[in-house]
Enzyme design. Structure first.
Site, PDB file in Angstrom:
ATOM      1  N   PRO A   1       1.062  -0.695   0.130  1.00  0.00           N
ATOM      2  CA  PRO A   1       0.606  -0.274  -0.253  1.00  0.00           C
ATOM      3  C   PRO A   1       0.638   1.322  -0.347  1.00  0.00           C
ATOM      4  CG  PRO A   1      -0.403  -1.189   2.161  1.00  0.00           C
ATOM      5  CD  PRO A   1       0.657  -2.299   1.545  1.00  0.00           C
TER       6      PRO A   1
ATOM      7  N   TYR B   1      -0.321   5.149  13.886  1.00  0.00           N
ATOM      8  CA  TYR B   1      -1.293   5.437  12.977  1.00  0.00           C
ATOM      9  C   TYR B   1      -2.492   5.272  14.472  1.00  0.00           C
ATOM     10  CZ  TYR B   1      -0.044   7.213   9.003  1.00  0.00           C
ATOM     11  OH  TYR B   1       1.107   6.735   7.900  1.00  0.00           O
TER      12      TYR B   1
ATOM     13  N   HIS C   1       3.140   2.143  11.970  1.00  0.00           N
ATOM     14  CA  HIS C   1       3.682   3.674  11.891  1.00  0.00           C
ATOM     15  C   HIS C   1       3.105   4.753  13.033  1.00  0.00           C
ATOM     16  CE1 HIS C   1       4.206   1.784   7.062  1.00  0.00           C
ATOM     17  NE2 HIS C   1       4.548   1.086   7.960  1.00  0.00           N
TER      18      HIS C   1
END
Length: 372
Positions: free
Chosen positions: A23, A185, A183
């Site tokens: 992604p 998030y 990451h």
């Protein structure tokens, strides 16, 4: 046979090879709606021979999931119609595709202007420890200002948004679900101690910090049933600090990943900045290798696959050997290999590897002209 081209079945998903398109955020969907250009982009990657495409991060059905109006959504009639065109095109080309469901959590506000009447979803209202990061100082100063922690209602609303978005993805024909939980998030921010100072059932010790990600996975699994695969991206590094870690040992990693596996994860997407680096002292195993070893399920390696050391450090393209990658696949250290930016430059990457031809050098001028 080159191990990269061995087939693999994961639940209802049958893959012709082990090569995955990683992604990559693109911001080419105005108003959150993927258009015909997005459908053509993904179809070209399927035509190139890649076994599985994982879409760019797609906003779940929540008002603070993402902060860019050009990031695609997984809600709304227009966006779902656009995704249906994407899926139809990929399937017509013989490909498989799953969406990466995304909520940026504490990092809301990093990519664009935001509604001042909304608050970012942060477990404890904090941005996290600042370390090595690409964010400019002025942004960090704004982002690091404390905000209200997530309430029980906030948590329930986000879980419901994940479930609605997963159902939407299944209804438009995707072949599974991917969850971005790395990451720094939202889901990752519950795991990382600098962003989770809670003392209730959603934080306080490593087990309780895991409760929210586990519940999201469990709720999605209940909604989509037992056969469609769930991919789960996790990482050590964070956008706030590339040197961050959520596990200092294989045992700590096992304590995180096994409950997620038991909740319904089929594939662990081990996001590392360098896929081939040892994850822990005393072993040559990579992060993807340890994910498979401690859980027993399929794992995927990602991070600088196909980039030589000199290109990573100095920006000078050199011939790249994939022998080490093939060796790790051959010994079943991990099962899938995700490639990002080379896919942007040349969607025929799988054909290139299969034929034995040289890998395309990463050139920014070519990369920019082939974005969409």
């Amino acid at each position: 046979m080159n191990p990269l081209f061995a087939p693999l079945s994961i639940g209802s998903l049958d893959l012709p090879n082990r090569l995955v398109m990683s992604p990559m955020t693109r911001e080419h969907s105005p108003g959150g709606v993927p258009g015909d250009d997005v459908a053509a982009y993904y179809r070209r990657r399927a035509e190139g021979g890649t076994g599985l495409l994982i879409t760019e991060g797609v906003a779940i059905d929540h008002p603070t999931a993402v902060d860019s109006p050009a990031v695609p959504r997984m809600s709304g009639d227009a966006a779902l119609a656009g995704w249906r065109r994407v899926v139809t095109g990929v399937h017509a080309a013989g490909g498989r595709i799953i969406p990466q469901l995304w909520h940026v959590g504490p990092l809301w506000g990093a990519m664009g202007d935001v509604d001042p009447n909304l608050k970012p979803m942060r477990p404890s209202g904090v941005w996290g420890r600042v370390g090595r990061t690409v964010y400019p100082t002025d942004y960090i100063e704004r982002a690091a200002a404390p905000t209200a922690p997530m309430t029980e209602r906030d948590i329930a609303d986000v879980i419901e948004a994940y479930v609605r978005s997963a159902r939407n993805a299944v209804d438009v024909g995707f072949d599974g679900i991917a969850i971005h939980a790395g990451h720094g998030y939202l889901l990752d921010s519950f795991l990382w101690e600098p962003t989770n100072h809670r003392t209730d059932g959603w934080g306080g010790d490593p087990t309780r910090r895991l409760a929210f990600p586990v519940e999201v996975v469990r709720a999605i699994r209940r909604e989509i049933g037992p056969r469609l695969p769930i991919f789960y991206r996790f990482s050590q590094h964070k956008q706030q600090d590339y040197g961050a870690r959520i596990a200092e040992s294989p045992l700590e990693l096992e304590r995180i990943l096994v409950p997620l596996r038991d909740a319904g994860v089929d594939v662990f997407d081990a996001s590392a900045r360098r896929f081939d680096q040892p994850a822990f002292d005393g072993s040559a195993l990579t992060l993807a290798g340890w994910a498979k070893k401690v859980t027993g399920v399929v794992s995927m390696a990602v991070g600088s696959v196909g980039l030589s050391t000199s290109l990573r450090e100095a920006g000078t393209p050199e011939p790249v050997s994939l022998d080490g990658l093939f060796r790790r696949l051959d010994t079943e250290e991990f099962d899938l290999v995700a490639v990002g930016r080379l896919h942007m430059a040349d969607p025929s990457l799988a054909q290139c590897i299969r034929s034995g031809g040289p890998l395309p050098a990463f050139r920014r001028d070519v990369h920019e002209t082939r974005l969409h």
